[in-house]
Design an enzyme around this catalytic site. Sequence first.
Site, short mmCIF file in Angstrom:
data_model
loop_
_atom_site.label_atom_id
_atom_site.label_comp_id
_atom_site.label_asym_id
_atom_site.label_seq_id
_atom_site.Cartn_x
_atom_site.Cartn_y
_atom_site.Cartn_z
N CYS A 1 67.90 65.81 47.58
CA CYS A 1 68.47 65.32 45.87
C CYS A 1 68.82 66.49 44.87
O CYS A 1 67.67 67.75 44.82
CB CYS A 1 66.99 64.44 45.41
SG CYS A 1 67.12 63.25 43.62
N CYS B 1 67.67 66.50 41.69
CA CYS B 1 66.20 66.53 41.47
C CYS B 1 65.78 68.05 41.48
O CYS B 1 64.74 68.81 40.76
CB CYS B 1 65.43 66.18 42.17
SG CYS B 1 65.68 64.33 42.96
N ASP B 2 66.54 69.03 42.54
CA ASP B 2 65.92 69.68 43.57
C ASP B 2 67.27 70.82 42.37
O ASP B 2 66.16 72.34 43.62
CB ASP B 2 65.50 70.23 44.22
CG ASP B 2 64.61 69.04 44.70
OD1 ASP B 2 63.96 68.83 44.37
OD2 ASP B 2 64.69 68.70 46.25
C1 LIG Z 1 70.53 60.78 43.17
C2 LIG Z 1 70.98 59.00 43.24
C3 LIG Z 1 71.90 58.47 41.90
C4 LIG Z 1 72.34 57.29 41.90
N1 LIG Z 1 72.85 57.00 40.28
C5 LIG Z 1 73.38 55.95 40.46
C6 LIG Z 1 73.90 55.40 39.29
O1 LIG Z 1 74.30 56.96 38.48
N2 LIG Z 1 74.91 54.69 39.01
C7 LIG Z 1 74.24 53.46 39.79
O2 LIG Z 1 75.08 52.00 39.22
N3 LIG Z 1 73.06 53.39 40.65
C8 LIG Z 1 73.27 54.69 40.72
N4 LIG Z 1 72.11 54.61 41.87
C9 LIG Z 1 72.55 53.75 43.06
C10 LIG Z 1 71.03 52.82 42.76
O3 LIG Z 1 69.54 53.86 42.19
C11 LIG Z 1 70.29 51.87 43.58
O4 LIG Z 1 71.68 51.03 44.13
C12 LIG Z 1 69.46 51.24 42.78
O5 LIG Z 1 68.00 52.27 42.99
C13 LIG Z 1 69.15 49.91 44.03
O6 LIG Z 1 68.19 50.06 43.61
P1 LIG Z 1 66.55 48.73 44.34
O7 LIG Z 1 65.40 47.92 43.71
O8 LIG Z 1 67.37 47.54 45.33
O9 LIG Z 1 66.17 50.31 45.62
P2 LIG Z 1 65.13 51.26 45.38
O10 LIG Z 1 65.60 52.15 44.23
O11 LIG Z 1 65.27 52.03 46.43
O12 LIG Z 1 63.58 50.91 45.74
C14 LIG Z 1 63.07 50.15 46.06
C15 LIG Z 1 61.66 50.56 45.58
O13 LIG Z 1 60.71 49.85 46.95
C16 LIG Z 1 59.85 50.78 47.49
N5 LIG Z 1 59.07 50.74 48.91
C17 LIG Z 1 59.81 49.93 50.07
N6 LIG Z 1 59.76 49.69 51.06
C18 LIG Z 1 58.41 49.24 50.54
C19 LIG Z 1 57.44 48.79 51.27
N7 LIG Z 1 57.01 48.39 51.95
N8 LIG Z 1 56.26 48.83 50.26
C20 LIG Z 1 56.44 48.47 49.16
N9 LIG Z 1 57.00 48.94 48.76
C21 LIG Z 1 58.72 49.08 48.72
C22 LIG Z 1 60.45 51.86 47.43
O14 LIG Z 1 60.03 53.16 47.21
C23 LIG Z 1 60.85 51.50 45.97
O15 LIG Z 1 60.41 52.29 45.13
C24 LIG Z 1 71.79 56.20 42.22
C25 LIG Z 1 71.03 56.59 43.43
C26 LIG Z 1 71.00 57.67 43.80
C27 LIG Z 1 69.89 58.13 44.93
#
Ligand SMILES: Cc1cc2nc3c(=O)[nH]c(=O)nc-3n(C[C@H](O)[C@H](O)[C@H](O)COP(=O)(O)OP(=O)(O)OC[C@H]3O[C@@H](n4cnc5c(N)ncnc54)[C@H](O)[C@@H]3O)c2cc1C
Length: 300
Positions: free
Chosen positions: A130, A133-134
């Site tokens: 990341c 972050c870093d």
């Molecule tokens: C650096 C970065 C920048 C980004 N910038 C953008 C942006 O500007 N605009 C945009 O639209 N998108 C952006 N994205 C993409 C966006 O963040 C993701 O599409 C979005 O976060 C997906 O959400 P989600 O809830 O599906 O998954 P995630 O955000 O991955 O959340 C999943 C959660 O489930 C938890 N989890 C997993 N397995 C388990 C388990 N077995 N038991 C309990 N908990 C569990 C994880 O710890 C996590 O907290 C970015 C992504 C990154 C990495």
Amino acid sequence: MYDIIIAGAGTAGLSAAVYGARAGKRVLVLEKEVYGGQIMSASVVENYPGIRKISGYEFAQGLYEQAMEQGAEIKYEKVLEIQNSETYKTVHTSLSAYDSRTVILASGAKNRHLQVAREEELTGKGISYCATCDGAFYRGKDVAVVGGGNTALEDALFLSGYCRKVYLIHRRDQFRGEKRLQDSLREKEHVIWVLESHVAALNGTGYLESVTIEQEPDKGKKELAVSALFIAIGQEPDNQPFASLVELDAHGYIKAAEDCRTSAEGIFAAGDCRTKTVRQLTTAAADGAAAALAACAYIG
Ligand SMILES: Cc1cc2nc3c(=O)[nH]c(=O)nc-3n(C[C@H](O)[C@H](O)[C@H](O)COP(=O)(O)OP(=O)(O)OC[C@H]3O[C@@H](n4cnc5c(N)ncnc54)[C@H](O)[C@@H]3O)c2cc1C
């Protein structure tokens, strides 16, 4: 007995919690790390409709508070296994077990690793996934980014604002990422493109000091002295605990369409963990809403 248990407190899981709790259902969110998911590591978000500019942290915090204010509960436990009987589901976690009428899987995705020796050992000691972050830790230093998509290009651009030299390593002769980003990088003399090369070794005593790259097609080796290597080679899902419960596609994503229904009755999948083409906050939030409303309809 809960009405809806949500595995994962990222954007999809918390959006599902807002919709489920708002519909008057008893909702429990289970999170293995901290709430917020991937977006916590984004310094700024500028593409969420209706919000011009917001930090990833603020975005996640707002969504978390919204879900809690609607009456959802959260527990910090990893979901290890889910048993699906005809009338209810039992969710086994690292600490306990909970019964629920429905389950929404919202486990997101995680960064892919290079699979080079010493990668785990040097993570946090020069190896990072990341840049936002870093990156600030390496102000004025020489660093490298590996990857060929938008994330790698964005990381290199971001780091070029802090670092003395940024090597951009990619195994092909062209980047997959947007031309606009490539053009911006070309203008920067201290960003050095290292194409047709892959990282063969990570070197350093205690901390990363250099990376050895192997060039194609002659396999010539070269050492780049860097304080950090930012790995941006894509993501993979984290669906192992659900592999025997729901059907996964060839890449390990949960097979579910727009309605978020999986192959198992009463189990829904939302966000980056499911088969889809666009993985963004908007699509994760939309899935959260669709999955929660589908769960409400299933409960009746
Ligand atoms: C650096 C970065 C920048 C980004 N910038 C953008 C942006 O500007 N605009 C945009 O639209 N998108 C952006 N994205 C993409 C966006 O963040 C993701 O599409 C979005 O976060 C997906 O959400 P989600 O809830 O599906 O998954 P995630 O955000 O991955 O959340 C999943 C959660 O489930 C938890 N989890 C997993 N397995 C388990 C388990 N077995 N038991 C309990 N908990 C569990 C994880 O710890 C996590 O907290 C970015 C992504 C990154 C990495």
